[in-house]
Design a protein around this motif. Structure first.
Motif, PDB file in Angstrom:
ATOM      1  N   ALA A  20       1.114  -0.816  -0.275  1.00 42.25           N
ATOM      2  CA  ALA A  20       0.134   0.308  -0.097  1.00 42.25           C
ATOM      3  C   ALA A  20       1.045   1.400   0.308  1.00 42.25           C
ATOM      4  CB  ALA A  20      -0.801   0.235   1.047  1.00 42.25           C
ATOM      5  N   GLN A  21       2.253   0.904   0.425  1.00 40.07           N
ATOM      6  CA  GLN A  21       2.868   2.139   0.574  1.00 40.07           C
ATOM      7  C   GLN A  21       3.566   2.649  -0.533  1.00 40.07           C
ATOM      8  OE1 GLN A  21       3.050   4.695   3.291  1.00 40.07           O
ATOM      9  NE2 GLN A  21       2.255   3.263   5.004  1.00 40.07           N
ATOM     10  N   GLU A  22       3.521   1.537  -0.897  1.00 48.60           N
ATOM     11  CA  GLU A  22       3.942   2.224  -2.641  1.00 48.60           C
ATOM     12  C   GLU A  22       3.627   2.304  -3.550  1.00 48.60           C
ATOM     13  OE1 GLU A  22       6.395  -2.091  -3.359  1.00 48.60           O
ATOM     14  OE2 GLU A  22       6.548  -1.885  -1.503  1.00 48.60           O
ATOM     15  N   ILE A 135      -8.181   4.906  -2.491  1.00 49.63           N
ATOM     16  CA  ILE A 135      -7.178   5.138  -1.715  1.00 49.63           C
ATOM     17  C   ILE A 135      -6.857   4.509  -0.589  1.00 49.63           C
ATOM     18  CG2 ILE A 135      -6.459   7.635  -2.358  1.00 49.63           C
ATOM     19  CD1 ILE A 135      -7.372   8.809   0.123  1.00 49.63           C
ATOM     20  N   ASP A 136      -7.537   3.728   0.392  1.00 47.95           N
ATOM     21  CA  ASP A 136      -7.100   2.881   0.850  1.00 47.95           C
ATOM     22  C   ASP A 136      -7.099   3.722   2.436  1.00 47.95           C
ATOM     23  OD1 ASP A 136      -5.986   0.589   0.030  1.00 47.95           O
ATOM     24  OD2 ASP A 136      -4.794   1.042  -1.032  1.00 47.95           O
ATOM     25  N   LEU A 137      -8.254   4.011   2.396  1.00 43.61           N
ATOM     26  CA  LEU A 137      -8.407   5.464   3.227  1.00 43.61           C
ATOM     27  C   LEU A 137      -8.771   4.665   4.517  1.00 43.61           C
ATOM     28  CD1 LEU A 137      -8.174   8.350   4.189  1.00 43.61           C
ATOM     29  CD2 LEU A 137     -10.947   8.574   3.449  1.00 43.61           C
ATOM     30  N   ASN A 156       1.139   7.783   2.899  1.00 43.07           N
ATOM     31  CA  ASN A 156       0.149   7.575   3.269  1.00 43.07           C
ATOM     32  C   ASN A 156       0.451   8.046   4.723  1.00 43.07           C
ATOM     33  OD1 ASN A 156      -1.610   7.101   5.456  1.00 43.07           O
ATOM     34  ND2 ASN A 156      -1.078   4.727   5.033  1.00 43.07           N
ATOM     35  N   ALA A 157       0.459   8.956   5.090  1.00 41.65           N
ATOM     36  CA  ALA A 157       0.959   9.598   6.744  1.00 41.65           C
ATOM     37  C   ALA A 157      -0.194  10.273   7.883  1.00 41.65           C
ATOM     38  CB  ALA A 157       2.177  11.353   6.478  1.00 41.65           C
ATOM     39  N   ILE A 158       0.241   9.541   8.835  1.00 38.81           N
ATOM     40  CA  ILE A 158      -1.083  10.145   9.677  1.00 38.81           C
ATOM     41  C   ILE A 158      -1.321  11.277  10.575  1.00 38.81           C
ATOM     42  CG2 ILE A 158      -2.768   7.572   9.727  1.00 38.81           C
ATOM     43  CD1 ILE A 158      -1.751   7.669  12.041  1.00 38.81           C
TER      44      ILE A 158
END
Length: 173
Positions: A20-22, A135-137, A156-158
């Motif tokens: 997911a990060q890539e 976006i895999d939210l 993805n950063a929170i």
């Protein structure tokens, strides 16, 4: 046997999280998701990205009811100050349930940037709507960095003070 199951679950979690990060491009479903600006103009995410082509874009998916989003605003405002000379655009995508609360929060909290409301009907809107799924939210706030070339530099950063946000912005100079 129990140790094996735990190790398998941990391995799958790491692998799935890494994939997911890539992501470096938005899926079609995300690009065609319906948004509305503060003046009521209907657009898609693709339109928003095209409007800022050639600039680094920080996307912030948030909601006025989200306590983590509100608590994170001072950190976001610090990030905006740090990057004001870097030709960075801040685009806020609200998954609020009601537009009046979204607009009120923008004014009350002095949130500076371009603002869009993610279509609020159940099929398309909110965290579980078309854009959220694409976006895999799974948490808000959610920060993404889109590079000048239109590719996703950070998926993805929170937290607004995540060092990866600044790194992605600086790498895009």
């Amino acid at each position: 046997m129990m140790k094996f199951k735990i190790l398998l679950i941990a391995f799958l979690t790491v692998v799935l999280s890494a994939s997911a990060q890539e992501k470096t491009i938005f899926p079609k479903e995300a690009l065609t998701a319906k948004l509305e600006n503060t003046k009521g103009r209907q657009v898609t995410l693709a339109t928003v990205l095209d409007e800022h082509k050639g600039k680094t874009i920080v996307l912030d998916v948030w909601a006025s009811w989200c306590s983590d989003c509100i608590k994170g605003l001072p950190l976001l405002q610090e990030l905006q100050k740090k990057t004001e000379k870097n030709d960075v655009v801040y685009v806020f995508l609200s998954v609020d349930r009601k537009q009046d609360r979204w607009k009120k929060a923008i004014k009350e909290r002095n949130i500076v940037g371009d603002h869009y409301f993610v279509n609020s009907n159940l099929k398309n809107g909110g965290m579980k709507g078309v854009l959220g799924k694409a976006i895999d939210l799974n948490w808000i706030p959610r920060y993404m960095v889109v590079g000048k070339d239109g590719t996703i530099k950070l998926y993805n950063a929170i937290k607004a003070d995540d060092k990866n946000i600044i790194a992605a912005i600086n790498a895009d100079k």
